[in-house]
Design a protein around this motif. Sequence first.
Motif: not given
Length: 381
Positions: A162-184
């Motif tokens: 119910d909560l999760l969906v399939r993703t194509n992200s095995v062995a994937h070095a990637s990035i974080l797209e920060f939200t405004d909340a991240a800095a604090e």
Amino acid sequence: MVSRSALLALVALLAVGLAPVSARQLLDADEVEKAALLPNGGYKNDKPLIGILTQSCHYCPGRSYVAAGFVKWIEAAGGRAVPIRFYTSDDELHRLFNAVNGMIFPGGLTDIWLDDPYVIAARKLWTWAKEANDAGETFPIWGTCLGFQLLHILEANVSFPDLLVRTNSVAHASILEFTDAAAESTLFAGAGKALMDKMASPEYNITMENHMFGLPPPNYKKYPILEKTFTILSTTVDRNGIEYVSTAEHKHYPFYATQWHPEKPPYEFGMHEIPHSLDAILVSQHLANVFVDKARYSSHKPESHEEELVMLIYNTKPYFTLKDSVMDPSYDGPDMTYFFDSKTDVPDNALAAPHRLSTSFRNRVYQPNGDAALRSSWSEY
Ligand SMILES: *[C@@H]1O[C@H](CO)[C@@H](O)[C@H](O)[C@H]1NC(C)=O
Ligand SMILES: *[C@@H]1O[C@H](CO)[C@@H](O)[C@H](O)[C@H]1NC(C)=O
């Protein structure tokens, strides 16, 4: 102005320095005085013990395992690991909870249906942690990858499909797209802008994703309890453009969740996609420090020094699993692994296999319908 306790501590320290005391006395005095010298007066201990919930494993020399990367990750920040078997008795689980200063729900390969023994044990620890924090104690929980998903499943109390969906992200070095909340946020406020910019940049790709499922941000609205309790700090997109929450922290409790793997860059070399640059290591160490430092505010402790020695992971010998194929052949397993408790159905020669057999985990097919198939193939790092 020098506080009275600091002054006392200084006097005591001088006395220790001058007196011809035995090593054992020095140790005791050291421990007592260090507490008084700790910064900001908030620490309850300066050698935190971190429980790691073990996971079941198949085709391996044990009933459950812990990837050594998690152990080393907390050790690098001044913590020590305590394996906590998910199949242990309630009494033992509670005794260990009271003896450790924080918990890790690691990444891995295990079923996370609500009625799975693993989830039931995690729910107990998570409930006790909430109660302890509510009562003024500090008890942090860290969830990585499957542990990230588990923290969300426990909060939403819904089954993972119910909560999760399939993703194509095995062995994937990637990035974080920060939200405004991240800095604090607790997790990133001290990371520094330069390092955060690198985490967010596809020129670096220093955050390691390795999972087959993800939690899409809209599901925070579908299950409003998630929006009420977690702050999304970053999202990431998989190779097909599917967006999922990659970092979150709890609004009310010191609970932290990364879908990605901060513990891998310094300690896992078997999967060639893992980044090992200085920046990747700095990110790993920063988050370990944030988490383990929270645990210094916990007043939990073992009942005795003997109990402390017995529960430490140092009682178990890690295997060099990257070299010896002892895990499920379809598992792209950790470089080094601790196994717990004997399992008689493991052939002796399981340890003798010359190398890891395959990387077929990457090619596994998700069967969205058919619970039985899903149950046996469900896995997450
Ligand atoms: C979680 O959901 C189950 C039904 O799936 C329910 O029986 C249980 O009481 C719920 N637990 C909590 C803590 O809400
Ligand atoms: C980082 O990942 C993105 C997306 O997968 C890719 O386009 C980019 O080339 C990668 N950057 C590097 C330096 O490999």
